[in-house]
Design an enzyme around this catalytic site. Structure first.
Site, PDB file in Angstrom:
ATOM      1  N   CYS A  16       0.872  -1.187   0.000  1.00 49.43           N
ATOM      2  CA  CYS A  16       0.000   0.000   0.000  1.00 49.43           C
ATOM      3  C   CYS A  16       0.903   1.229   0.000  1.00 49.43           C
ATOM      4  CB  CYS A  16      -0.999  -0.025   1.163  1.00 49.43           C
ATOM      5  SG  CYS A  16      -0.297   0.237   2.803  1.00 49.43           S
ATOM      6  N   ARG A  22      -3.389  -0.592   5.639  1.00 47.88           N
ATOM      7  CA  ARG A  22      -3.978  -1.660   4.833  1.00 47.88           C
ATOM      8  C   ARG A  22      -3.059  -2.857   4.627  1.00 47.88           C
ATOM      9  NH1 ARG A  22      -5.353   2.296  -0.032  1.00 47.88           N
ATOM     10  NH2 ARG A  22      -3.409   3.181   0.798  1.00 47.88           N
ATOM     11  N   ASP A 136     -12.719 -23.485 -10.026  1.00 50.08           N
ATOM     12  CA  ASP A 136     -13.019 -24.893  -9.779  1.00 50.08           C
ATOM     13  C   ASP A 136     -11.858 -25.513  -8.991  1.00 50.08           C
ATOM     14  OD1 ASP A 136     -13.534 -27.611  -9.825  1.00 50.08           O
ATOM     15  OD2 ASP A 136     -13.958 -27.696 -11.975  1.00 50.08           O
TER      16      ASP A 136
END
Length: 205
Positions: A16, A22, A136
């Site tokens: 950041c 953050r 998946d």
């Protein structure tokens, strides 16, 4: 000591601006979710972790701890925020990383400008979460694989899905709460935490 202990870890770098709000929060939360080691400025020796997570800032307040407001929210998730020290982003950190997670598109651009070869392994945090939310599980290594194996495999899968999903570009950013009020900190944390949970779920399911 086994060969696994001697192997190079899969390195994740979170970036950041100041590296006190953050990115340190994401560093600690990701480490907890993935069962990884986070960077300890005073660490000496020990076994090499399978996944190592660190962070840095494009304009870091070097040596500063995580802000009290963000540290409290990290601790509220049962994760230790203590012992953190901000550091400046330099090319070597990007070059060493197997996955780079920026907190905004501007940070992502700065990273890629610094090390162009990192483009396919650099994402914003929320971008990566968006790209892997419905991956998946069969496309990743199976149940005998380590979490590091699965995170490593996730990076090219995410890169291949760029541009295939409609989204608002601003939704890939996490707002900067620095010097903001409690509501802004809550907004920032409310953007980064779900993204981390999505990424962790993608490699843990």
């Amino acid at each position: 000591m086994t060969p696994t202990d001697l192997a190079e870890p899969f390195r994740v770098l979170v970036v950041c601006t100041g590296n006190i709000c953050r990115s340190p929060a994401a560093e600690r939360l990701l480490a907890a979710g993935l069962g990884a080691a986070y960077r300890r400025p005073d660490a000496v020796g020990g076994l090499t972790p399978a996944i190592e997570i660190g962070s840095a800032g494009t304009g870091a307040l070097v040596g500063y701890p995580m802000t009290d407001e963000m540290a409290a929210m990290v601790a509220g998730q049962g994760v230790d925020p203590q012992g953190f020290e901000a550091r400046q982003l330099v090319p070597a950190l990007v070059q060493q990383a197997d996955l780079v997670l920026a907190l905004t598109r501007r940070h992502r651009s700065a990273i890629v400008e610094m090390v162009p070869s990192a483009v396919r392994r650099t994402f914003t945090l929320r971008e990566l979460a968006r790209l892997v939310a419905d991956v998946d599980p069969a496309t990743l290594p199976g149940s005998n694989a380590t979490t590091a194996d699965r995170v490593r495999a996730l990076v090219p899968v995410a890169a291949s899905r760029r541009g295939l999903m409609a989204h608002r570009p601003a939704d890939d950013d996490v707002v900067d709460p620095y010097r903001g009020n409690a509501a802004l900190y809550q907004k920032s944390f409310g953007q980064l935490l779900p993204a981390i949970e999505t990424i962790v779920a993608a490699v843990r399911r």
